[in-house]
Structure formats: C-alpha cells, structure tokens
Design a protein around this motif. Structure first.
Motif, mmCIF file in Angstrom:
data_model
loop_
_atom_site.group_PDB
_atom_site.id
_atom_site.type_symbol
_atom_site.label_atom_id
_atom_site.label_comp_id
_atom_site.label_asym_id
_atom_site.label_seq_id
_atom_site.Cartn_x
_atom_site.Cartn_y
_atom_site.Cartn_z
ATOM 1 N N PRO A 36 48.239 -39.709 -12.347
ATOM 2 C CA PRO A 36 47.358 -38.537 -12.394
ATOM 3 C C PRO A 36 47.468 -37.752 -13.704
ATOM 4 N N LEU A 37 46.312 -37.263 -14.163
ATOM 5 C CA LEU A 37 46.241 -36.413 -15.356
ATOM 6 C C LEU A 37 45.528 -35.129 -14.941
ATOM 7 N N ILE A 38 46.222 -34.018 -14.940
ATOM 8 C CA ILE A 38 45.615 -32.754 -14.498
ATOM 9 C C ILE A 38 45.517 -31.799 -15.681
ATOM 10 N N ARG A 39 44.317 -31.263 -15.849
ATOM 11 C CA ARG A 39 44.039 -30.432 -17.015
ATOM 12 C C ARG A 39 44.237 -28.945 -16.717
ATOM 13 N N HIS A 40 43.922 -28.535 -15.463
ATOM 14 C CA HIS A 40 43.872 -27.097 -15.222
ATOM 15 C C HIS A 40 43.981 -26.787 -13.733
ATOM 16 N N ILE A 41 44.661 -25.686 -13.433
ATOM 17 C CA ILE A 41 44.685 -25.154 -12.061
ATOM 18 C C ILE A 41 44.515 -23.636 -12.148
ATOM 19 N N GLU A 42 43.718 -23.067 -11.246
ATOM 20 C CA GLU A 42 43.645 -21.610 -11.125
ATOM 21 C C GLU A 42 43.767 -21.258 -9.648
ATOM 22 N N ILE A 43 44.202 -20.034 -9.401
ATOM 23 C CA ILE A 43 44.367 -19.576 -8.020
ATOM 24 C C ILE A 43 43.654 -18.238 -7.880
ATOM 25 N N TYR A 44 42.926 -18.061 -6.788
ATOM 26 C CA TYR A 44 42.147 -16.829 -6.615
ATOM 27 C C TYR A 44 42.364 -16.227 -5.233
ATOM 28 N N ASN A 45 41.999 -14.952 -5.155
ATOM 29 C CA ASN A 45 41.917 -14.289 -3.853
ATOM 30 C C ASN A 45 40.474 -13.800 -3.704
ATOM 31 N N ALA A 46 39.624 -14.621 -3.106
ATOM 32 C CA ALA A 46 38.192 -14.299 -3.019
ATOM 33 C C ALA A 46 37.944 -13.366 -1.842
ATOM 34 N N PRO A 47 37.056 -12.368 -2.012
ATOM 35 C CA PRO A 47 36.735 -11.508 -0.870
ATOM 36 C C PRO A 47 36.114 -12.356 0.244
ATOM 37 N N GLU A 48 36.551 -12.115 1.474
ATOM 38 C CA GLU A 48 35.977 -12.859 2.603
ATOM 39 C C GLU A 48 34.585 -12.289 2.903
ATOM 40 N N LEU A 49 33.649 -13.162 3.183
ATOM 41 C CA LEU A 49 32.294 -12.708 3.499
ATOM 42 C C LEU A 49 32.049 -12.839 4.995
ATOM 43 N N ILE A 50 31.207 -11.990 5.492
ATOM 44 C CA ILE A 50 30.885 -12.062 6.918
ATOM 45 C C ILE A 50 29.642 -12.922 7.069
ATOM 46 N N VAL A 51 29.738 -13.923 7.910
ATOM 47 C CA VAL A 51 28.597 -14.828 8.109
ATOM 48 C C VAL A 51 27.472 -14.046 8.794
ATOM 49 N N PRO A 52 26.259 -14.067 8.227
ATOM 50 C CA PRO A 52 25.181 -13.318 8.876
ATOM 51 C C PRO A 52 24.793 -13.952 10.211
ATOM 52 N N PRO A 53 24.247 -13.157 11.108
ATOM 53 C CA PRO A 53 23.908 -13.691 12.427
ATOM 54 C C PRO A 53 22.752 -14.696 12.378
ATOM 55 N N ALA A 54 22.624 -15.487 13.436
ATOM 56 C CA ALA A 54 21.490 -16.417 13.574
ATOM 57 C C ALA A 54 20.591 -15.898 14.690
ATOM 58 N N ILE A 55 19.285 -15.882 14.408
ATOM 59 C CA ILE A 55 18.324 -15.342 15.375
ATOM 60 C C ILE A 55 17.530 -16.503 15.966
ATOM 61 N N SER A 56 17.396 -16.559 17.289
ATOM 62 C CA SER A 56 16.583 -17.625 17.887
ATOM 63 C C SER A 56 15.816 -17.059 19.081
ATOM 64 N N ARG A 57 14.805 -17.801 19.520
ATOM 65 C CA ARG A 57 14.031 -17.351 20.680
ATOM 66 C C ARG A 57 13.838 -18.525 21.629
ATOM 67 N N SER A 58 14.046 -18.285 22.910
ATOM 68 C CA SER A 58 13.927 -19.353 23.904
ATOM 69 C C SER A 58 12.461 -19.541 24.284
ATOM 70 N N LYS A 59 12.220 -20.588 25.061
ATOM 71 C CA LYS A 59 10.861 -20.849 25.540
ATOM 72 C C LYS A 59 10.335 -19.671 26.350
ATOM 73 N N GLU A 60 11.241 -18.982 27.003
ATOM 74 C CA GLU A 60 10.843 -17.829 27.823
ATOM 75 C C GLU A 60 10.526 -16.607 26.964
ATOM 76 N N GLY A 61 10.678 -16.724 25.664
ATOM 77 C CA GLY A 61 10.365 -15.603 24.780
ATOM 78 C C GLY A 61 11.503 -14.607 24.658
ATOM 79 N N LEU A 62 12.740 -15.028 25.000
ATOM 80 C CA LEU A 62 13.890 -14.129 24.888
ATOM 81 C C LEU A 62 14.613 -14.363 23.564
ATOM 82 N N VAL A 63 14.830 -13.287 22.821
ATOM 83 C CA VAL A 63 15.464 -13.396 21.502
ATOM 84 C C VAL A 63 16.974 -13.230 21.649
ATOM 85 N N SER A 64 17.734 -14.167 21.056
ATOM 86 C CA SER A 64 19.199 -14.058 21.029
ATOM 87 C C SER A 64 19.653 -13.930 19.589
#
Ligand code: FUL
Length: 687
Positions: free
Chosen positions: A457-485
């Motif tokens: 192995p030949l390794i050129r570079h390594i970096e280490i980070y502390n990335a801000p955690e992101l909140i996954v946005p919600p998923a919107i769906s609607r059933s056949k009955e027309g109900l939104v979740s």
C-alpha cells in the motif's frame, strides 16, 4: 572478475529498484492526474429544452424558440465559484441538435434565433466568464442529433468532427469533453454508426489536455446511474476495450473492473432537481441539503469527481432556490472538512526501504505529492495516529498515491477506547479519495489498518473531521384512502411540523401526530425538529393531485382479475405491478376514476427499486366516458431519458379531457429485449 562484476551489477540494479516502489497495474496518464486534483464542478443543462419544457427535444423546434430574456453567464460563474465549484461543463449541443454557438455546420443554432438578433454566442460568454472567475470550461456535445439532415449517413461523422473542431478551437482551454452515449434515430429514421476513434482523435488534436468522458472513457467513465452514487467499491480501472458508449451492462461501470486493463476513473453526474433541464414545476423540488450531503459523500467520498447539474432557467439564470441550496451545501462542507489530524504524530507498521522519503509523516503533511509506502511485498499494514488529546470525530478521509496504481481492497478504522483499539468503520477500495462516515466518537488515537492490498500500500494523505450531524427531513406520502402520513425513520424522537397552506413550516406550525385526510388537490410541507425544537431539518414539500380513493382498476394486461393490480394506484412508490408482454401487443391498463373529471394530463411512475426491467418508454393514453367507446389517443409519445433517470413523469394533454375512464397502453419498454412491463403508479393531473 567477470562474476564479481555481474554480482555488482545485480546489486546495483536491485538498489535502484528499491529506491521507489514499482507501479502496479494500470496507472493514470498525466491528463488524468490533473483531473484527479479536482473534485466538484457544475454541469449546466441549458439549451432548446429549457424553452420547450422537454428533457429530450425532437429536433423539430424552430431556432426562435430559444430566447432567454436575461442571459448572464457571469451569474452562473459567480454562483459556481461561491459554491466552491472548480469549473462548468455546458450542454453546447443536446440530442435536438441545437447549437449554443453560431455553428457553420447546421442551421439549427443561435445564429438563426431572435436572441441578440442572431449575434449571440453562449459559449463565448461562458468561456469568458469562466476565465474571469478562475473556473475551468468544459463542453457536452451529443453525437445523437435529431435535427441534422445528414444524421444517419457517414457524412454526419465528418460534420460532427468539424463541429467539435469549432468548439475546441474558438473558446480557449477546454478541460473536459463530455460525450453522451444516447443514440437514437435522426430525422430520416436512421441511427448513426459513430466514428468514435475519429471523435477522440479530434479532441486530442485540438485540446490535448482535455479529458474525454463517456461510458467507456477513454479518460473518465460514467458511474452507471444519474442519481449521484458511486460504488462503495470503486476501482478506477476498467477493461476499456470491452466497453463502448451505450454499453448495455452499465452496472459494471459502478464498481469498475478490478484488474482492468486501463485507468478510467468515475465522474459522478446528477442534477440538483429531478430533471436535467429547467421546469418551473420543479422549483420546489430542489434536492434537500441532507440529500446533497449524502451525494457528496457518495461521489467525492467514493473515489469520484462530482458533476452537479444546475438547470439554468428561461431567463438564462441559475434559479434563486438552487443558489440558496448550493450555498447551504458550501457552508456545510466547509464546516465538515476542518482537519483535526494535520501535522499530528503517525507511525506505520513498516516503511519501504526504511527511508525517510516514504515515512508515515508524509500522510499528515500538507502535500499530496509525498506519500508513505509500506515495505515492499507487504500487503497488510497499520497506521497509528496520535491526536495528542481527546478529540471528537466522525469522518475519515484517506487517499492512495494513485500515480503508481490503485491497490487497497479492504481497510478498517478503529479508535482507542478502554485500553485497546475498538472497531469504528470499514471500507473496501480507496483510490484517489475515500471518506468514511461513522457515528461520532471521542478518542485520542486512531488506527487505520490496511487489511488487504493488491500490492504494497501507498498512502498519500489522511484527514479527520467532526462533521455536524444533519437531521434527515421527513418523507410525505398519501394512501389510497387519501390519508397523508409524514415519517422520519432515521431520526430518534423527532417532532414533525407541517403546513397545508403553502407556507413554510416552523416550530410553531401544527405538529403531525396521526395521518390526516387530503383526498383532493393540495400541497403538504413538513420539517423535523430535535433537541427541544432547537435543531431543524430542511423543509420538504409534496404536491398532491386528487387521490385514488374512488378509483378501481377495470383491467390490466388484458385481464379483469390480474394479480397485484392494487399496486398500480396504492400511492406507494415502492410497490409495482408487473406483466409479461407478448409480441407486439401493448400491455394495457384501464382505470375507472369513479366520477367524471376534467383531465389535464396523466402521470406514470416507473419502478423505484433501481432495476430497469419493464420501464415503459413508448406509451399511448386514451380516455372514455363509459369505459366502452374510447377516444383516439389524447397523448402518445416516449418518456425522455427515463431509463437513466427513472423519476416520475407528468404528461399534459393538449386539451383538457372530460372523462371517467383512462386507458394507458405501454407500447415499448426501454430495453429492446425486455418482455416485461412494470408500473409503480399511474395517476392523473386535474390542475
Ligand atoms: C443523458 C442524456 O440523455 C440526458 O438528457 C442528460 O443530458 C444526461 C446528462 O445524459 O444521457
């Protein structure tokens, strides 16, 4: 004496060998090495389709339809620069054949438009703007041309080469030439047999430093999808002589070919919106910050360069919504890449020739030209990084010294905890650049173990980070009955707020606790909050047309009792209905909408599971009042680019149709050999 001389010679030659590690397998050319120094640049889809609301134009458009009102390439360049991008690749000519510069080799170009009285030249403006902002300038040229009268004849190959020469000789340095693999019929119904060697030779002659992109390179390759995801295993090597533009086994392009004969790394292309071209209906569908960050780690972080498309709008500007998102992304990636390992102590289990030239400290210095090499013949190694103090972190970037080939097959990261190294993350290939994401930990020592490598192995570079955690946005769906979740599966205990009046959801908007009814047309916007409402996800928005509550499937695939037909209208994008197609006969689905409606169009959602079998290409739609006598097709055609980019299709009728029944004929799928038709959802447009 003679023997002694030979021994001396052998010793000397071993010594000189021993001074630098030998290359392994296919290695990059110098033009490829230059390209590997980049990571993120813009694709701009802006051409005739911008004005006709199409993804694939037909070539029958008139030049006058191209008429931006405020075209400003300096705005594109400023936005790209501020977003941290390094260049712009423009669709100089797409499949409809329209040229953004006054070409001598076609009448279908800006020279015959009213825009700037036919004196305008987008390539001239853009190349100058790129120069001004210190960006690289690249061109996309589609060999497929649905307009050119010579397309489908050998003369066209000569014309295409002359066209290329125009683009490559009039606008200064070009860093990349992007060749599209799509190859359909021209105006005379014929397909072209392309002169690829001739096209490549033309680029080499006029822009020898430019990299050439296609499914098969020769310099950089397509990643096999348009979603933005490179393979977790991603070899830069490819058996290039086996692959060609339009290669049917496109899935091989994602991991590449281990031990491939040539160096052909991946460029990951995807759009910031669902489509490649601008459609006003997608103004609220700009990918969320969280989605773009995921793509960032899955492209740049998986041994690829990222070509992110900005669909410039009809004014000739990058739209405000896209600009805002790009700046959020830049702010995030800046925070997520503050290096915590620079200049720290590092030790390696072995060093090539025990020389300081290849010492482990090269990995944590600023230079990407120096590297650590493990002892010759070693295929496993460990690198211990001492951070000097307790440090909180969740990302690790690692790069191989690729000038001598790609080697690592498997590696792992562990962290010092309770008196020993404990596993944190693992990966397969590294290549030019790999970023591993893992849950946040606090430690003072990190170990990187190379567990399997094809050569030392030949390794050129390594970096280490502390990335801000992101909140996954919600998923919107609607059933056949027309109900939104609204759900947020990957976040623990989120509070979800939403609106139905078009306003942006805030912490004080109504909270989602149970599905609510929205059987008719409407827009739902939602957002997830955590930490006592202190941290929020990006907002998400979904437009619904009328629900399928009153609908029934009258027949599908010629049968009134076919299995699984409820999946056609269940509102769930993840289920699909499949039917074998026999011979030339279309596969037909008839829907009863339960009431007479004024229909403005229809929608088709292809399967969303990543597989391609059965994706409908050509279709016809008819309507009926009684389900017995049918109109002539009110819409028929082909879904543009649906194979590579299988997003939902919304097709408007020329005139509104008053009808209770809708008939969808699947005439042809995207694969000629395919005997199956698959449909995730069918729907209607009433607004
Ligand atoms: C595809 C084309 O067919 C699409 O329209 C788009 O330009 C995409 C980048 O490449 O092959």
């Amino acid at each position: 004496m003679y023997i002694r001389l030979i021994t001396l010679f052998v010793l000397l030659s071993q010594l000189s060998f021993a001074q630098t590690p030998a290359p392994f397998g296919a290695v990059p050319s110098s033009r490829q090495l230059q390209w590997h120094k980049l990571k993120y640049y813009a694709f701009v889809h802006f051409n005739m389709n911008t004005f006709t609301n199409e993804e694939w134009g037909h070539g029958t458009e008139t030049a006058d339809m191209f008429n931006p009102t405020q075209l400003d390439c300096r705005q594109w360049a400023r936005v790209a620069k501020e977003a941290g991008m390094e260049g712009i690749v423009i669709t100089a000519k797409h499949h409809d054949g329209f040229c953004l510069w006054p070409s001598k080799f076609t009448e279908h170009s800006v020279k015959n438009s009213k825009w700037r009285d036919g004196k305008g030249d987008v390539l001239k403006d853009l190349s100058a703007a790129c120069k001004e902002y210190g960006l690289k300038f690249g061109v996309y040229l589609s060999p497929w041309d649905r307009n050119h009268p010579a397309y489908g004849t050998s003369e066209y190959n000569e014309i295409f080469k002359s066209t290329l020469k125009e683009v490559l000789t009039q606008y200064g340095n070009v860093f990349e030439v992007w060749f599209d693999g799509a190859n359909g019929e021209g105006p005379n119904g014929k397909k072209q047999v392309y002169d690829w060697p001739g096209f490549i030779a033309t680029v080499r002659q006029y822009q020898p430093n430019a990299v050439i992109f296609s499914d098969a390179g020769p310099d950089i390759r397509w990643v096999g999808n348009e979603d933005g995801y490179a393979g977790e295993t991603n070899w830069a090597t490819l058996n290039r002589d086996k692959v060609y533009p339009g290669y049917p086994n496109y899935w091989e392009l994602t991991p590449g070919h281990e031990d491939g004969t040539h160096w052909v790394p991946t460029e990951v292309n995807c759009s910031i919106r669902p489509g490649w071209y601008y459609h006003a209906s997608e103004d609220n569908k700009v990918k969320s910050l969280e989605h773009l960050v995921d793509i960032y780690y899955s492209s740049i972080g998986r041994n690829g360069n990222w070509l992110l498309n900005l669909p410039v709008d009809r004014r000739g500007l990058v739209h405000e919504n896209d600009v805002a998102r790009l700046m959020e992304l830049k702010a995030y990636t800046d925070k997520a890449s503050v290096n915590l390992a620079g200049g720290k102590k590092i030790t390696a289990s072995s060093v090539f020739s025990k020389t300081p030239t290849f010492a482990a400290s090269n990995i944590l210095d600023k230079s990407r030209d120096t590297y650590w090499a493990a002892a010759d013949g070693t295929k496993q190694a460990t690198l211990d990084i001492n951070l000097g103090k307790s440090t909180t972190l969740n990302r690790l970037l690692i790069e191989e010294y690729i000038a001598l080939g790609q080697r690592v097959k498997k590696f792992a990261v562990s962290a010092w905890k309770d008196g020993k190294y404990q596993p944190v993350a693992q990966g397969t290939t590294i290549g030019n650049r790999r970023i591993l994401r893992f849950p946040t930990i606090t430690t003072s020592k990190i170990r990187v173990s190379i567990e399997e490598s094809k050569a030392s192995p030949l390794i050129r570079h390594i970096e280490i980070y502390n990335a801000p955690e992101l909140i996954v946005p919600p998923a919107i769906s609607r059933s056949k009955e027309g109900l939104v979740s609204i759900v947020c599966p990957r976040t623990t205990d989120p509070v979800i707020t939403y609106t139905t009046d078009g306003s942006e959801p805030t912490a004080s908007s109504p909270r989602f606790s149970q599905p609510f009814a929205m059987p008719q047309v409407g827009t739902v916007k939602a957002r997830a909050f955590i930490d006592n409402m202190k941290k929020a996800s990006s907002p998400v928005s979904t437009d619904f047309d009328i629900s399928s509550t009153k609908w029934t499937v009258v027949s599908a695939g010629g049968s009134t009792s076919a299995k699984g037909t409820d999946r056609l209208i269940d509102g769930n994008p993840n289920t699909s209905w499949q039917q074998r197609k026999t011979g030339e006969e279309p596969v037909t689905v008839v829907l009863d909408l339960g009431e007479t409606l004024s229909l403005k169009g229809f929608t088709y959602l292809p399967r969303q599971d990543g597989r391609k079998n059965g994706i409908v290409y050509r279709y016809a739609v008819s309507v009926s009042q009684d389900g017995k006598s049918w109109s002539a097709p009110v819409s028929q055609g082909a879904f543009s680019n649906i194979n590579n980019n299988p997003v939902g299709q919304s097709i408007r009728f020329d005139q509104p149709q008053s009808a209770r029944y809708l008939k969808f004929d699947a005439l042809e799928t995207t694969s000629e050999k395919d005997a199956t038709v698959s449909i995730a959802e069918l729907g209607v447009l009433t607004r």
